[in-house]
Each structure stands twice: as C-alpha cells, then as structure tokens.
Design a protein around this motif. Structure first.
Motif, short mmCIF file in Angstrom:
data_model
loop_
_atom_site.label_atom_id
_atom_site.label_comp_id
_atom_site.label_asym_id
_atom_site.label_seq_id
_atom_site.Cartn_x
_atom_site.Cartn_y
_atom_site.Cartn_z
N HIS B 54 -8.76 -8.51 0.43
CA HIS B 54 -9.27 -7.56 -0.59
C HIS B 54 -8.14 -7.16 -1.54
CE1 HIS B 54 -12.19 -6.38 2.87
NE2 HIS B 54 -12.61 -7.44 2.22
N ASN B 55 -7.72 -8.12 -2.34
CA ASN B 55 -6.56 -7.87 -3.20
C ASN B 55 -6.84 -6.79 -4.24
OD1 ASN B 55 -5.44 -9.85 -1.75
ND2 ASN B 55 -5.27 -11.36 -3.42
N GLU B 56 -8.10 -6.74 -4.70
CA GLU B 56 -8.45 -5.74 -5.71
C GLU B 56 -8.25 -4.34 -5.13
OE1 GLU B 56 -8.61 -4.63 -9.03
OE2 GLU B 56 -8.84 -6.80 -8.76
N GLU B 57 -8.68 -4.18 -3.88
CA GLU B 57 -8.54 -2.88 -3.21
C GLU B 57 -7.05 -2.52 -3.05
OE1 GLU B 57 -10.50 -2.81 0.64
OE2 GLU B 57 -9.27 -1.08 1.23
N ARG B 59 -4.58 -3.49 -4.91
CA ARG B 59 -4.04 -3.13 -6.23
C ARG B 59 -4.45 -1.72 -6.62
NH1 ARG B 59 -4.33 -8.56 -7.72
NH2 ARG B 59 -6.49 -8.43 -8.38
N GLU B 60 -5.69 -1.35 -6.31
CA GLU B 60 -6.16 0.01 -6.62
C GLU B 60 -5.34 1.06 -5.87
OE1 GLU B 60 -10.48 0.92 -6.14
OE2 GLU B 60 -10.61 -0.81 -7.49
N SER B 63 -1.69 1.04 -7.50
CA SER B 63 -1.47 1.26 -8.93
C SER B 63 -0.97 2.66 -9.29
CB SER B 63 -2.71 0.90 -9.75
OG SER B 63 -3.76 1.77 -9.43
N ALA B 88 -0.48 -10.61 -4.02
CA ALA B 88 -1.74 -9.87 -4.15
C ALA B 88 -1.62 -8.76 -5.18
CB ALA B 88 -2.14 -9.29 -2.79
#
Lengths: 480, 480
Positions: B54-57, B59-60, B63, B88
């Motif tokens: 879950h790379n998007e998670e 990054r969130e 960030s 990631a």
C-alpha cells in the motif's frame, strides 16, 4: 542602481594558491598560536607586567584582544593571581568578558566585585548572559544584585530565574522583533528604522497574531530581497519549531540541530511568544552536552580543570569509593576459588585477562549506546534490532578473542584443557559485556537516570564478576 | 508608518501558566513522542503499509513529515527494507532528505540510484550539502554524477572536492552576498531586490575591496535598521574571523564557538573571499567532534549504529586485540610472582583491586585531559600547573583509598602487614594513574597523534602493570 557594480558573489577559484597567508589573516597578530590559543610567551608577559606593578603595560598588551581572548587569559592565569590581574586590567574586564568566562573562574572574580558593579555588567548583557552570571550566586548576593538593577532589567532577569535551571526560559532573550501579520515588507522595514530602541541583534522576525502567538517566521534575507509591497504573511514560513519555555536545554539543542535553526521562538503555556533563543548560545550547549558523556562515563564529574581542587577530589573520590566497593565484591568471587588457585597458580596469572577484556568490550558497547541514546538515534523503534546487533558483534569478537587466547595459553603452558577453559570463559564474558553494554544504558534511560553517569559501574562490575566466575568456575568444574 | 501597531517585542510574562500546550505546539501531531522522536507505532505503520504494497497509504502517512524526520524514518528502517521503503516513498525522499541522512544509510540508498538522479539532487542543494553526498562515492560513480551535473554546479563541486576532507573548503558554500565598500545601505537593498538569482539564504553581507578581499561584515539586522543613506563601510564590523580554505573543520568549529559567529568568510591563500560557512553546518560538527571522544577513548571507532556490522566488528576487534596483547603483558608480570602467590593465595584475590582502581583513577584523569585538550583549555601556558593539579588529586584520592582498603584488608584477614602492603600499593598506583592520565594525552598531542584514539591503551596498561608489580612486589619484599 545596480550598475554601482556589486562584486560577483561567485568567485572564481581556479588560481588559488596555498592558504598560508590566509592563516595569517585569520589571526593577524603574534599573540595567538596556529590553533588560535594565546601564546604562553604572551600570557607570561602579561602576568609578569602585573606582578611588577606595571599595570599600564599589561593593559596595553591586553587591549587589542577580543573579549573571548581576555576570558581565556584569565582562565590561563593561576587562580591565586586572578584577582590581581583582573584588577590591573580594570575596565578591559567588562560585561562581555565576564559572560565568556568559565563558571568557576567567574565565581572567583565575582566574589571580589560589589553588587552594583555586577548589576552594571548585567544591565549591559542580553538577558540570557546576565542570567548565566547571576544564577550561580548565593541568594543573598543575588538579591543585592537584583536590587541594584534597573527595574525592567530586574523584571526580565527575575522572570528568567523563575524557570528551572538549564531550561529554555533561562536561555532565551526577551529582546526580539515581533510584528503583526497584516504588515507589509516596507512597513516592517520602516518600523525597524523608526524605533531605535529595538534590539539590533536578531536574525529572524517573528510574525504573531493578536494574542501574540507566533504564526510564522521570516528570515531577514527574505525581507531584504523582496519588494516593499509584499505582505509579510506571504513571505513568512508557516512551519516553525516552537520551543516551550520549560523545555530542557539538551532537547532545545537537538531541535536546533535537527531543523538547522538560527533562532527559534520560545512560547509560554498558552502558546504566546515570550522570548527567542539564538544558535550561538546553542553551540556552547551542544559542545558541553556532547563532551560531558566521556567525563561522566569515567566518573570525572563535569571534569572542569578550573574547578577548585577540593571539589574535584570530592567528586572523583566518591566515584572511586563506589568502584572500590564493587572491586572488593568482584574480588570476593575470586575468594571462593582460593583452593583451585592454590592447586594451580597459573589461574591467578590468567584471570585478569578474562575480566579485563570483558571490561574493554563492555566499554565499547556502552560508549556507543550512550551516544546513540543522547543523539536520539537509539529509540524504541530500533532497540531490539540494536540489542541483537550488539549480541552478534560480541559473538564474533568473543569467538576470535577466545580462539586467540585459547591457542596461546594452550601452547605456552602446554595444557590443552587450560586453553579450552580460557577460550570458553573469554567468549562467555564477551557476550556478558556486549549485552550489559547496551542493556544497562537502556534500562537506566528507561528509569529516568542519565545513562552516562551510572552505566560504567554496573557494566564493569558485571564483566569483572562474570570474568572471574566463568574462568575460575570452569577451571574448577574441569578439574584443572 | 509605525501606527500600524507593531506588536510589543517585550511580552509580559506574569500570567504564564504551565507549558503543556506549548509542547503540543512544538510537535503539533501524534507522530512524535515528547522527545521529538518518531513514535514506534508510526514507524511500524509505515513499514507495514509498504510491506503490504500500500505505497499510497505509506506516502500519505509520511507526507506531513519534515525532511529531517523522513531521514530519521529511513534510519529507523531495518537496512534490508530500506531500498523498498525509499522506492515506495518516491519523490518524498528528495535532495533535502538525502542530505540529512546518516552517511552509512545514505550510501545504502545511493547505490540504488542512477547517477542522473543523484546529479539532480546535488543540483538542488547548497555546495556543501552536495559535496557531503558525493564525496564518499567511489571515483567512478563520482565521475558519472559530476558528468551529469550542470556545468556551474560541477565546477563548484569539483573545486570543493579539491580541498582536503573535513576542511573549510568542503564545508563552505559558494553562494553568498559580497558588496563593494563604496555602496550605501539603500544601494545594497536595491541590489538584493533587483537580482533575483542571488541566494536568499544568508545572514550577513560581506564587504570586499577591489581585490575581492573581505574587509568587513555586516549583519542583516544592521542593514534593516539603518537609513538608506548610510555607507555600508560605516556600518560594517571591521574585526572579522576569516577562515582559511584549508583549515580543519574542528578548528573552524572552535572559532565559531569562541567568537559566537553566525557565518564566516572563507578566504584562499591570497586572502580573497571564496566562500562562506554558516553556523547550522557547524552544529553538526561540534556534536560529532565532542561526541566522538568517548567513542574513540573506548575504542569503538566512529561508533555509528548504522555502520555495517562487519565493519564494526573489524574496528572494535582490532582495538580489542591490541588490548589482549597488553593484558597478556600485564599478566606476565603476575607470572613473576607465582611463588609468592602460591605461598599466600589471598594475594591473587586482592591484586585485581589494586590494578582495577588504578585503571578507574587513570580513566578519570585521562577523560578530563582529553576534553581539555580538545577544547583548547589545556595549553602550554597551564600544562605544568595542571600536571601538578592532577598529582595533588591523585595523592589525596590515593591516600584515602589506600587507608580504606588497608584497614578493611587488615581487619578481614587479621593481618596488619597485608593491610599496609595493599595500602601502599594503592597509593602508589593512584599516583601512577594520575600522572599517566595527563602525561600520556599530552605526549600524544605533542606527537601529533589524536590523544582520544590512543591514550586509553597506554594508561590502562600502565595502571595494570604497575598495580600488579607494586602490590605483588611489595608483598614479596615484605615477606608475606
């Protein structure tokens, strides 16, 4: 009007030669050696002049010095001559020199000054420097100095003294520049130009809301490079590191390092701006805090060479007496094995090797752990990994050292059993050392005790006891 | 236009309450613990997200972090997962994060990057930070990165690399503001406003003559608080600390501390301005240099917990093997007295107390001497006084410790002679420890060897050997 020809900020560096001359420029006098320390000839010349009553000559020698160098000179003066030298130098020993002085040396000199004189010095300094001078005085003298201060200086210093020692509240200065967010760059510049009573030592401007809470920070270079019409709130950086007024100075220093700060706003419990800390004060703290680990680990207290000798003896002696107790305890372990030793005296010859090597290995691990804890590198996220890491290092080192000593002893004494016993004891004690070296500091830190102060006594006691016990115990079991 | 109502820079501090909320403000999130370290739950959450793809998670989660915190996160990530996590996070791991990373961790990550990518990062950074990234690469990779850089960046970095490691030339940045002395304050401000390609990170303006030699320094606050008509040469401070381009970084750091500098001009061999060093880079150096004494004294090398484990084993093991040699040597002294020990085994029980206490006392003195040398407090002007000081401390401590152990041993073993022998040996070995503790570091420093690296092995060998020799020797002479 750019054609006035501003020098090119990027210099070509092609044809530089050696930096010999530059060293000269950096210390453009014959008073300093190459490391920027005062030359002994110079120090002697000043002391001799004072001794012979030629105060005018001494003042002439000293007057070209920077206040930090005058402070160095007084530190290099033997304590019994210090009062005399300071008196001879007169007003060359001013507020700035006093604030640069080592604590102990300053105490020496301050005892000789009248409260009014100290108050005058304190009035000339930033709050933080004035506080540093006053905070160590006993309460009666302190009150006398406070009474002699101008009301606003007194209020600032009393308020600083109300914060705990070594907290942000003691470090901060109250003179800072804070502007409301609706101002423009031009208005800020006009405000600064029109108010001559403002501090002129600042590196950033703090932007505050109506409740005087900081909402942003503006580097002076941004103000200078922008047109007058820009709103300061468009220019400022909104992410800021705010320092709570009761934060410990070591924590403050870590923030300055982590976020590369030049100055930072200090806020009170309700988030209002009450002061500013600048990086030049942080440098001293980083130096002290990082350097004191080695002194504390060795039981040398604050290790200041200017400390009165009786105080030094007391500090070191109390540590040595604790160690004497643990040494006697470790020796008592040897006592259990007197029969084994009596049968085979070589064991007495070899046993200090096992205990001593454990102590060396434990000290390595302990030094690494104490530093990693102090710099926030060893945290609960990587504790388990680092314990495992130290165990593996100890296993590797212990195996190599065990083999080396085992083979050597086996050959020298022509006794394989003795070689095997010392090899096994060496490996075992290295594992004890590696684990104790990291677990002791971690446990002390968890318990809220400074690991630098108390780790060594536990670790070396463990490696001594386990070194003797494992070697002599194995030898007994083995029937040597 | 002062009526816009600049906030009062001096805040009243009467009604402050506890600083609880302020801590919140200082770390306004749930990601940090009270010491500003990332919480282990947060680190685990990011690592788990990456592991589950879950790379998007991930990054969130990451960030909102400051680059320094992203660097911390990568340091806290186990080395085998680091490449995956960095990949990631994508562009969240940018130039700034890279420049904040621990050297070993950065090397790990850089190996996985294309030279063009590294060149892009380097181009975004100040010269000094770019150099820090590139200097440790092997020469082939380094050349590939240099080739991929824009010409002016390449020239700046190549020139920096031409200076010795850990010298001012590596630390300095080339982007700085230098103006000729005939400018007025207004002209300087206009120059800064009109030239948008100038650096915006500077704290002082350097004033130079026609040969581009610095003749003075001007704090930005002085420029901002002065009318436009004032000549910059009337405003600048003429005494300045110039840093020769080849000065060692430890020396540079000492100057920054001594003179409380925020930035300093770096000059080449002919005295021309070639760069600027700022205090934020110095903080790291002070931390490192002051902290490494404890690691070096203990033989732990640079003591970095991110160092590959094999390298750590090699560093520590070589030190331990040297110590093994000296331990065997000390043991051989015990060997001479086997007959005495065989007659009276208690001597074997007690002898480690004498040698161990000497080691403890020697370590105290050595730690103090090493720190005093590193901070320029121990100089040839006060060397003799400090040797005498250590002798007196050793005499006092040795007398007390000798009496304590003498009385204890006399009572426990009901043997006055044994008590007298161990008391005398204890005093003697304390004197050896005190003198060796200061003379060894002084001698090494004179010989140009870092006293922190090599003092311990000499001092503890001396205290071991002399401890065994004095105690067993006296016992033999005394006929015990």
């Amino acid at each position: 009007m750019n054609e006035v020809g501003a020098a090119d900020p990027l210099t070509d560096v092609e044809d530089r030669d050696t930096a010999e001359n530059a060293v000269e420029t950096a210390a453009p006098d014959s008073l300093h050696d190459e490391d920027d320390r005062l030359k002994p000839e110079f120090v002697t010349a000043v002391l001799d002049a004072v001794e012979e009553g030629h105060n005018e000559e001494a003042r002439e020698l000293v007057s070209p010095l920077h206040p930090a160098d005058i402070a160095d000179l007084l530190e290099l003066t033997p304590s019994e001559q210090r009062g005399e030298v300071a008196a001879a130098l007169g007003d060359l020993v001013g507020a700035e020199v006093l604030s640069e002085l080592n604590d102990y040396v300053r105490d020496d000199l301050i005892d000789a000054l009248a409260p009014e004189q100290i108050a005058e010095f304190a009035g000339e300094l930033d709050t933080d420097d004035a506080v540093a001078i006053i905070e160590d005085m006993d309460s009666e003298d302190q009150q006398a100095v406070l009474d002699a201060l101008a009301p606003e200086d007194r209020a600032a210093i009393e308020s600083a003294l109300s914060y705990p020692e070594e907290s942000a509240g003691r470090l901060m200065q109250r003179d800072l520049i804070a502007v409301p967010e609706h101002m423009s760059v031009g208005q800020v510049i006009d405000y600064l130009r029109d108010n001559s009573d403002l501090t002129s030592d600042f590196w950033e401007i703090f932007v505050v809301d109506e409740a005087h809470k900081p909402i942003g920070t503006c580097q002076l270079s941004w103000v200078l490079t922008c047109p007058r019409g820009i709103a300061i709130s468009d220019l400022m950086k909104r992410e800021q590191t705010l320092i709570p007024v009761d934060m410990d100075q070591e924590e403050v220093a870590l923030r300055f390092q982590k976020y590369a700060l030049i100055s930072a706003a200090v806020v009170d419990g309700s988030g209002r701006l009450v002061g500013m800390i600048t990086v030049d004060d942080i440098l001293h703290i980083v130096q002290e805090e990082a350097g004191e680990d080695v002194l504390r680990l060795s039981g040398a207290g604050d290790g200041d060479i200017n400390q009165p000798i009786l105080m030094t003896v007391r500090t070191r002696l109390s540590w040595l007496i604790v160690n004497l107790g643990t040494a006697i305890f470790a020796a008592s372990v040897v006592g259990f094995f007197q029969e084994t030793i009596a049968k085979y005296v070589v064991l007495a010859v070899l046993m200090p090797i096992v205990s001593g090597m454990g102590g060396n290995a434990g000290t390595q691990t302990m030094a690494v752990a104490v530093r990693a804890l102090a710099t926030n590198q060893l945290t609960s996220s990587n504790t388990r990994r680092n314990i495992l890491r130290e165990f593996r290092i100890a296993l590797a080192n212990g195996s190599v050292l065990g083999c080396l000593i085992g083979v050597a002893v086996g050959l020298i004494y022509q006794n394989h059993d003795l070689g095997i016993v010392i090899a096994m004891a060496m490996l075992f004690n290295n594992l004890v050392a590696g684990l104790a070296g990291i677990l002791v500091p971690l446990t002390l830190e968890k318990a809220g005790v400074d690991p630098a102060v108390s780790s060594a006594v536990f670790v070396t006691t463990l490696t001594d006891v386990m070194g003797f016990f494992s070697f002599l115990g194995l030898a007994t079991l083995w029937g040597l």
